[in-house]
Motif scaffolding. Structure first.
Motif, short mmCIF file in Angstrom:
data_model
loop_
_atom_site.label_atom_id
_atom_site.label_comp_id
_atom_site.label_asym_id
_atom_site.label_seq_id
_atom_site.Cartn_x
_atom_site.Cartn_y
_atom_site.Cartn_z
N ALA A 126 0.86 -1.18 0.00
CA ALA A 126 0.00 0.00 0.00
C ALA A 126 0.89 1.23 0.00
N GLY A 127 0.59 2.16 -0.89
CA GLY A 127 1.41 3.35 -1.00
C GLY A 127 0.59 4.62 -1.03
N SER A 128 1.30 5.73 -0.96
CA SER A 128 0.64 7.03 -1.00
C SER A 128 0.41 7.44 -2.44
N ASP A 129 -0.38 8.48 -2.61
CA ASP A 129 -0.64 9.01 -3.95
C ASP A 129 0.62 9.62 -4.56
N ALA A 130 1.59 9.95 -3.72
CA ALA A 130 2.84 10.55 -4.19
C ALA A 130 3.82 9.49 -4.72
N GLY A 131 3.43 8.21 -4.65
CA GLY A 131 4.28 7.15 -5.18
C GLY A 131 5.18 6.50 -4.16
N GLN A 132 5.06 6.86 -2.91
CA GLN A 132 5.86 6.24 -1.87
C GLN A 132 5.14 5.01 -1.33
N THR A 133 5.91 4.01 -0.95
CA THR A 133 5.35 2.82 -0.32
C THR A 133 5.24 3.09 1.17
N ASP A 134 4.04 2.96 1.72
CA ASP A 134 3.82 3.19 3.14
C ASP A 134 3.87 1.90 3.95
#
Length: 116
Positions: free
Chosen positions: A68-76
Protein backbone atom coordinates in the motif's frame (compact mmCIF):
# COMPACT_ATOMS: atom_id res chain seq x y z
CA UNK A 1 20.81 29.62 -3.92
CA UNK A 2 21.86 26.55 -5.91
CA UNK A 3 23.10 24.87 -2.76
CA UNK A 4 19.75 25.46 -1.08
CA UNK A 5 17.86 23.95 -4.03
CA UNK A 6 20.22 20.94 -4.13
CA UNK A 7 19.77 20.37 -0.40
CA UNK A 8 15.99 20.51 -0.76
CA UNK A 9 16.09 17.99 -3.61
CA UNK A 10 18.24 15.57 -1.58
CA UNK A 11 15.87 15.89 1.38
CA UNK A 12 12.86 15.15 -0.83
CA UNK A 13 14.50 12.12 -2.42
CA UNK A 14 15.53 10.68 0.92
CA UNK A 15 11.83 10.43 1.83
CA UNK A 16 11.05 8.18 -1.15
CA UNK A 17 10.60 4.52 -0.42
CA UNK A 18 9.90 1.38 -2.40
CA UNK A 19 8.82 -2.05 -1.16
CA UNK A 20 12.46 -3.19 -1.40
CA UNK A 21 13.56 -0.20 0.68
CA UNK A 22 11.10 -1.04 3.43
CA UNK A 23 11.87 -4.75 3.37
CA UNK A 24 15.59 -4.06 3.72
CA UNK A 25 14.88 -2.89 7.27
CA UNK A 26 13.44 -4.65 10.28
CA UNK A 27 9.71 -5.48 10.20
CA UNK A 28 7.43 -3.66 12.62
CA UNK A 29 5.84 -6.99 13.50
CA UNK A 30 6.42 -10.65 12.69
CA UNK A 31 3.65 -13.16 13.33
CA UNK A 32 3.18 -16.87 12.75
CA UNK A 33 0.02 -18.75 11.86
CA UNK A 34 -1.02 -22.25 10.88
CA UNK A 35 -3.03 -20.80 7.99
CA UNK A 36 -1.94 -21.01 4.37
CA UNK A 37 -0.37 -17.80 2.93
CA UNK A 38 -3.18 -17.48 0.36
CA UNK A 39 -5.87 -17.63 3.07
CA UNK A 40 -4.11 -14.94 5.12
CA UNK A 41 -3.60 -12.69 2.09
CA UNK A 42 -7.21 -12.96 0.93
CA UNK A 43 -8.44 -12.22 4.45
CA UNK A 44 -6.21 -9.16 5.02
CA UNK A 45 -6.38 -7.62 1.55
CA UNK A 46 -9.86 -5.95 1.86
CA UNK A 47 -8.72 -4.01 4.94
CA UNK A 48 -5.62 -2.83 3.08
CA UNK A 49 -7.83 -1.69 0.19
CA UNK A 50 -9.92 0.28 2.67
CA UNK A 51 -6.69 1.87 3.96
CA UNK A 52 -5.41 2.67 0.46
CA UNK A 53 -7.54 2.01 -2.59
CA UNK A 54 -4.35 1.57 -4.62
CA UNK A 55 -3.17 -1.39 -2.49
CA UNK A 56 -1.87 -4.25 -4.59
CA UNK A 57 -1.68 -7.95 -3.76
CA UNK A 58 0.72 -10.14 -5.70
CA UNK A 59 1.86 -13.72 -5.56
CA UNK A 60 5.56 -14.32 -4.90
CA UNK A 61 7.64 -17.48 -5.13
CA UNK A 62 7.30 -17.98 -1.37
CA UNK A 63 3.76 -16.69 -0.74
CA UNK A 64 2.02 -13.33 -1.16
CA UNK A 65 2.83 -9.65 -0.78
CA UNK A 66 0.45 -6.76 -0.21
CA UNK A 67 1.77 -3.25 -0.86
CA UNK A 68 0.00 0.00 0.00
CA UNK A 69 1.41 3.35 -1.00
CA UNK A 70 0.64 7.03 -1.00
CA UNK A 71 -0.64 9.01 -3.95
CA UNK A 72 2.84 10.55 -4.19
CA UNK A 73 4.28 7.15 -5.18
CA UNK A 74 5.86 6.24 -1.87
CA UNK A 75 5.35 2.82 -0.32
CA UNK A 76 3.82 3.19 3.14
CA UNK A 77 3.21 -0.43 4.14
CA UNK A 78 4.27 -3.89 2.97
CA UNK A 79 2.84 -7.15 4.25
CA UNK A 80 5.02 -10.11 3.29
CA UNK A 81 3.31 -13.47 3.80
CA UNK A 82 5.63 -16.45 3.30
CA UNK A 83 5.06 -20.16 3.59
CA UNK A 84 6.31 -21.43 6.93
CA UNK A 85 9.05 -23.96 7.50
CA UNK A 86 8.44 -27.42 6.09
CA UNK A 87 5.60 -25.98 3.98
CA UNK A 88 3.26 -25.55 6.94
CA UNK A 89 1.55 -22.34 7.99
CA UNK A 90 2.74 -18.81 7.30
CA UNK A 91 5.23 -16.24 8.52
CA UNK A 92 3.74 -12.75 8.24
CA UNK A 93 6.00 -9.69 8.32
CA UNK A 94 4.67 -6.13 8.33
CA UNK A 95 6.99 -3.33 7.20
CA UNK A 96 6.05 0.36 7.56
CA UNK A 97 7.47 3.67 6.46
CA UNK A 98 7.13 6.12 9.35
CA UNK A 99 5.94 3.40 11.71
CA UNK A 100 5.50 6.00 14.45
CA UNK A 101 2.61 7.54 12.48
CA UNK A 102 -0.60 5.62 13.07
CA UNK A 103 -2.82 8.13 11.24
CA UNK A 104 -5.15 6.23 8.96
CA UNK A 105 -3.58 2.87 9.79
CA UNK A 106 -5.92 1.99 12.62
CA UNK A 107 -7.56 -0.93 10.82
CA UNK A 108 -4.42 -2.67 9.55
CA UNK A 109 -3.21 -4.40 12.72
CA UNK A 110 -6.69 -5.49 13.90
CA UNK A 111 -7.36 -6.91 10.40
CA UNK A 112 -4.09 -8.79 10.49
CA UNK A 113 -4.80 -10.14 13.97
CA UNK A 114 -8.28 -11.30 12.86
CA UNK A 115 -6.79 -13.14 9.91
CA UNK A 116 -3.97 -14.84 11.80
Amino acid sequence: MRILIAAAMVAMLSGCSTPSDLMAGKPVTTQFTTKDPRAVALCVYPAWQDYRSNAVMSETTTGYRIVAGSDAGQTDDVLDIERGSQGKGSIVKHYQRAAWSKIGRGGLLPALNRCI
